[in-house]
Structure formats: C-alpha cells, structure tokens
Design an enzyme around this catalytic site. Structure first.
Site, mmCIF file in Angstrom:
data_model
loop_
_atom_site.group_PDB
_atom_site.id
_atom_site.type_symbol
_atom_site.label_atom_id
_atom_site.label_comp_id
_atom_site.label_asym_id
_atom_site.label_seq_id
_atom_site.Cartn_x
_atom_site.Cartn_y
_atom_site.Cartn_z
ATOM 1 N N GLY A 135 17.173 10.204 -3.269
ATOM 2 C CA GLY A 135 18.474 9.530 -3.383
ATOM 3 C C GLY A 135 18.394 8.018 -3.275
ATOM 4 O O GLY A 135 19.421 7.339 -3.212
ATOM 5 N N VAL B 105 -3.035 -7.604 -1.864
ATOM 6 C CA VAL B 105 -2.543 -8.403 -0.731
ATOM 7 C C VAL B 105 -3.547 -9.464 -0.282
ATOM 8 O O VAL B 105 -3.165 -10.450 0.337
ATOM 9 C CB VAL B 105 -2.133 -7.528 0.493
ATOM 10 C CG1 VAL B 105 -1.004 -6.589 0.152
ATOM 11 C CG2 VAL B 105 -3.322 -6.781 1.076
ATOM 12 N N GLY C 98 0.826 -1.213 0.000
ATOM 13 C CA GLY C 98 0.000 0.000 0.000
ATOM 14 C C GLY C 98 0.856 1.258 0.000
ATOM 15 O O GLY C 98 0.571 2.221 0.712
ATOM 16 N N ASN D 162 1.453 -2.469 5.365
ATOM 17 C CA ASN D 162 0.736 -1.212 5.588
ATOM 18 C C ASN D 162 -0.611 -1.181 4.877
ATOM 19 O O ASN D 162 -1.525 -0.481 5.315
ATOM 20 C CB ASN D 162 1.624 -0.053 5.100
ATOM 21 C CG ASN D 162 0.840 1.229 4.882
ATOM 22 O OD1 ASN D 162 0.525 1.947 5.827
ATOM 23 N ND2 ASN D 162 0.469 1.518 3.624
ATOM 24 N N TYR E 85 -13.658 -2.375 11.508
ATOM 25 C CA TYR E 85 -12.267 -1.962 11.249
ATOM 26 C C TYR E 85 -11.412 -2.210 12.488
ATOM 27 O O TYR E 85 -10.312 -2.786 12.398
ATOM 28 C CB TYR E 85 -12.277 -0.481 10.865
ATOM 29 C CG TYR E 85 -10.921 0.151 10.638
ATOM 30 C CD1 TYR E 85 -10.171 -0.141 9.495
ATOM 31 C CD2 TYR E 85 -10.408 1.076 11.544
ATOM 32 C CE1 TYR E 85 -8.942 0.469 9.279
ATOM 33 C CE2 TYR E 85 -9.180 1.696 11.331
ATOM 34 C CZ TYR E 85 -8.448 1.387 10.194
ATOM 35 O OH TYR E 85 -7.234 1.995 9.981
ATOM 36 N N GLY F 160 14.218 1.630 -6.144
ATOM 37 C CA GLY F 160 13.327 0.491 -5.939
ATOM 38 C C GLY F 160 12.567 0.214 -7.206
ATOM 39 O O GLY F 160 13.036 0.536 -8.300
ATOM 40 N N ASN G 53 -13.792 2.944 18.490
ATOM 41 C CA ASN G 53 -14.325 4.161 17.885
ATOM 42 C C ASN G 53 -15.719 3.874 17.364
ATOM 43 O O ASN G 53 -15.908 2.883 16.642
ATOM 44 C CB ASN G 53 -13.409 4.617 16.734
ATOM 45 C CG ASN G 53 -13.633 6.064 16.365
ATOM 46 O OD1 ASN G 53 -14.151 6.851 17.158
ATOM 47 N ND2 ASN G 53 -13.240 6.424 15.156
ATOM 48 N N LYS H 285 -7.977 -4.501 13.009
ATOM 49 C CA LYS H 285 -6.700 -3.906 13.420
ATOM 50 C C LYS H 285 -6.233 -4.462 14.763
ATOM 51 O O LYS H 285 -5.034 -4.597 15.008
ATOM 52 C CB LYS H 285 -6.820 -2.377 13.474
ATOM 53 C CG LYS H 285 -6.985 -1.735 12.089
ATOM 54 C CD LYS H 285 -5.772 -2.003 11.223
ATOM 55 C CE LYS H 285 -5.804 -1.252 9.914
ATOM 56 N NZ LYS H 285 -4.606 -1.529 9.090
HETATM 57 P P1 NAP Z 1 -4.904 5.291 2.021
HETATM 58 O O1 NAP Z 1 -4.461 6.697 1.854
HETATM 59 O O2 NAP Z 1 -6.340 4.933 1.827
HETATM 60 O O3 NAP Z 1 -3.989 4.336 1.113
HETATM 61 C C1 NAP Z 1 -4.227 2.954 1.118
HETATM 62 C C2 NAP Z 1 -3.095 2.260 0.419
HETATM 63 O O4 NAP Z 1 -3.304 0.846 0.531
HETATM 64 C C3 NAP Z 1 -3.019 2.565 -1.057
HETATM 65 O O5 NAP Z 1 -1.666 2.538 -1.439
HETATM 66 C C4 NAP Z 1 -3.776 1.395 -1.686
HETATM 67 O O6 NAP Z 1 -3.374 1.104 -3.027
HETATM 68 C C5 NAP Z 1 -3.344 0.281 -0.764
HETATM 69 N N1 NAP Z 1 -4.235 -0.867 -0.749
HETATM 70 C C6 NAP Z 1 -5.533 -0.929 -0.353
HETATM 71 N N2 NAP Z 1 -5.995 -2.177 -0.484
HETATM 72 C C7 NAP Z 1 -4.970 -2.926 -0.961
HETATM 73 C C8 NAP Z 1 -4.815 -4.285 -1.318
HETATM 74 N N3 NAP Z 1 -5.839 -5.158 -1.199
HETATM 75 N N4 NAP Z 1 -3.621 -4.707 -1.809
HETATM 76 C C9 NAP Z 1 -2.586 -3.857 -1.944
HETATM 77 N N5 NAP Z 1 -2.664 -2.556 -1.614
HETATM 78 C C10 NAP Z 1 -3.843 -2.093 -1.132
HETATM 79 O O7 NAP Z 1 -4.568 4.755 3.492
HETATM 80 P P2 NAP Z 1 -3.637 5.389 4.636
HETATM 81 O O8 NAP Z 1 -4.440 6.361 5.400
HETATM 82 O O9 NAP Z 1 -2.312 5.762 4.089
HETATM 83 O O10 NAP Z 1 -3.493 4.098 5.573
HETATM 84 C C11 NAP Z 1 -2.393 3.206 5.500
HETATM 85 C C12 NAP Z 1 -2.525 2.198 6.636
HETATM 86 O O11 NAP Z 1 -2.558 2.899 7.869
HETATM 87 C C13 NAP Z 1 -3.811 1.375 6.593
HETATM 88 O O12 NAP Z 1 -3.552 0.073 7.043
HETATM 89 C C14 NAP Z 1 -4.722 2.101 7.568
HETATM 90 O O13 NAP Z 1 -5.708 1.248 8.088
HETATM 91 C C15 NAP Z 1 -3.723 2.557 8.598
HETATM 92 N N6 NAP Z 1 -4.138 3.713 9.399
HETATM 93 C C16 NAP Z 1 -4.478 4.907 8.820
HETATM 94 C C17 NAP Z 1 -4.846 5.975 9.621
HETATM 95 C C18 NAP Z 1 -5.218 7.317 9.073
HETATM 96 O O14 NAP Z 1 -5.682 8.156 9.869
HETATM 97 N N7 NAP Z 1 -5.019 7.596 7.795
HETATM 98 C C19 NAP Z 1 -4.851 5.828 11.020
HETATM 99 C C20 NAP Z 1 -4.489 4.610 11.571
HETATM 100 C C21 NAP Z 1 -4.132 3.571 10.754
HETATM 101 P P3 NAP Z 1 -4.070 1.835 -4.307
HETATM 102 O O15 NAP Z 1 -3.506 3.230 -4.345
HETATM 103 O O16 NAP Z 1 -3.632 1.000 -5.462
HETATM 104 O O17 NAP Z 1 -5.545 1.819 -4.057
#
Ligand code: NAP
Length: 248
Positions: free
Chosen positions: A55, A65, A13, A91, A156, A58, A150, A160
């Site tokens: 710099g 996933v 991700g 992630n 969700y 990859g 929450n 987690k």
């Molecule tokens: P985001 O902006 O929605 O980005 C999600 C990422 O995951 C994207 O790169 C997406 O790829 C990828 N993805 C989703 N489903 C996938 C799958 N089945 N296989 C491979 N890749 C997949 O999310 P984020 O906010 O950065 O969150 C990242 C992680 O942190 C998540 O696990 C989320 O639950 C956790 N988190 C987030 C927050 C928050 O406040 N944002 C807080 C706590 C935890 P595409 O671009 O190709 O769709």
C-alpha cells in the site's frame, strides 16, 4: 504501527535483506521511500513491488554510497524534488571476514569506504534539508559485533563500532533542530550476508541466542520504524540492540 504519512525516506542498501524489510515497513506505514541499491536493480525493483503491494510507494535510487559526491548529489536532488527528506536509514554495508593475521589494507579500505565514509557523508547531505524542516530522523545500521566482537570480524567490527560515536555526535550537533540520530545493532539475521554460514556455525549462534533463533529482517525493520517515528522524538544518540538477547 506508526504514522509516517507525508514523510520522504531514503533507505540505502534496500534492494535486499534488512534494507528491503526496512523499506517495505516504512512504506506500509505511509512514508514515500527512495530505494537505494549499488548494482542490483532487479532486486531493488522487487523491493519497490513489495512496497506497493503493502500500500506504499517510492522509487529506485541507485548509487554507490562510497562514492560520496554522487551520493550527496542524489540526496540533494531527491530532497529538492520531494520538498524535503525526513528520514535517512543508512543500512548499506559490506562484510569481509578475515582473521587479524590475514587482514588486508585494501579490504579494510573497502569496508571503511562503504560502512563508515558512506554513512557519514550521506548523513551530512541529509542534515541540510532536515535542518530546514526542523525535523529529521537518521538511523545507522551497525551490528552486535561492534560491541561483542567476533573472531574473524576485526575489520568489520571496527567499522561498525564507529557508528555509535558518529550518531551520538550528530545527535549532539543537531538535537536542537529536531533531528535525532540513532544506531540499530542487529544480531545475526537471515540474509544473503549470513547465507554462507555453515550449519555448525548457525547452530552455535542460535544456541548463544536466548530467543532461540536467528533474526528476521522484519525484526530489525520494526525497531527502525519506531526510531523514525514522531513518537521517538526524545530518543537520540542511542544504540538499540535487536539481537534476540545475544548481547544484553
Ligand atoms: P545484504 O543482504 O548483503 O544486502 C546488502 C545491501 O547493501 C544490498 O542492498 C546492496 O545492494 C547494498 N550495498 C552494498 N554495498 C553498497 C554500496 N556501496 N552502495 C549502496 N548499496 C550497497 O546485507 P544485510 O544482511 O541485509 O545487511 C544490511 C546491513 O545490516 C549491513 O550494514 C550489515 O552490515 C548489517 N548487519 C547485518 C547482519 C546480518 O546478520 N545479516 C547483522 C548485523 C548487521 P546490491 O543489492 O545492489 O548489491
């Protein structure tokens, strides 16, 4: 700053949000990073460009996933080609908000498939090359809501919350082989996932957060960079909250 030169990393991700920041941070510190994404190749290209501008280097590695056989084959091929896989950052995650009374089994199946099954079977695939090298770093990205709960996030939070037990078990199984397994649990971070929060909800969250702001993806990436470093070899089976003090 930690020296990750010579390490191959896979960040799932990594096309957007927190995953992108993790990929760029690890690449800046010398790791060669495979940038996983599900569908958004154009965004993943931007991540790769940002890694190169920092710099590092990859490649893109698109797969879902939750498609565990495809994911395992991709990890196997990657580690063969790169001569190992030292770092896995699980992630990739999705969120479906619904009050318990509106929860739907098909939504929960989707959440489980990506957030739980996707993480567990990627870790399984990564452990093989890590055991061979007697070095490995696995970090799963959970959430503050795993512990805090929450309203509207029962499904969700359940997915987690499972990651702590999963990583602690991996830590116990493979600790003697030089492999660590930890969880980073972010608070509310500015990404696409939280973009739909209304002004009122955002204000409330900031008020609840002692640091007085939402998180930035880089705040989370810095914690991951520590946990995957050589210096963190005695830190395993832990859940590290990165949440501005929201949950202490
Ligand atoms: P985001 O902006 O929605 O980005 C999600 C990422 O995951 C994207 O790169 C997406 O790829 C990828 N993805 C989703 N489903 C996938 C799958 N089945 N296989 C491979 N890749 C997949 O999310 P984020 O906010 O950065 O969150 C990242 C992680 O942190 C998540 O696990 C989320 O639950 C956790 N988190 C987030 C927050 C928050 O406040 N944002 C807080 C706590 C935890 P595409 O671009 O190709 O769709």
């Amino acid at each position: 700053m930690f020296d990750l030169k010579g390490r191959t990393a896979l960040v799932t991700g990594a096309s957007r949000g927190i995953g992108r920041a993790i990929a760029v941070t690890l690449a800046r510190q010398g790791a060669w990073v495979a940038v996983n994404y599900a569908t958004n190749a154009a965004a993943a290209e931007e991540t790769l460009a940002a890694m190169r501008a920092a710099g590092g280097d990859g490649e893109l590695l698109g797969f879902d996933v939750s498609d565990v056989n495809v994911a395992a084959a991709a990890v196997e091929e990657l580690s063969k080609r790169r001569g190992g896989l030292g770092i896995l950052v699980a992630n990739a995650g999705i969120n479906v908000d619904a009050l318990l009374l509106r929860a739907q089994p098909e939504d929960f199946d989707r959440l489980l498939a990506t957030n739980v099954k996707g993480t567990l079977f990627l870790a399984k695939a990564a452990v093989r090359p890590m055991m061979k090298a007697r070095f490995g770093r696995i970090v799963a990205i959970s959430s503050v809501v795993a512990d805090m709960g929450n309203a509207g996030q029962t499904m969700y939070a359940a997915t987690k919350a499972s990651l702590g037990g999963m990583m602690r078990s991996i830590a116990r199984e493979y600790g003697a082989r030089g492999i660590t397994a930890n969880v980073v649990a972010p608070g509310f971070v500015e990404t696409d996932m939280t973009a739909s929060l209304g002004d009122e909800a955002r204000k409330k969250l900031v008020e609840m957060t002692p640091a007085g702001r939402m998180g930035r993806p880089e705040d989370v990436a810095a914690a991951v960079a520590y946990l995957v470093s050589d210096e963190a070899s005695w830190v395993t089976g832990q859940v590290l909250g990165v949440n501005g003090g929201l949950r202490t």
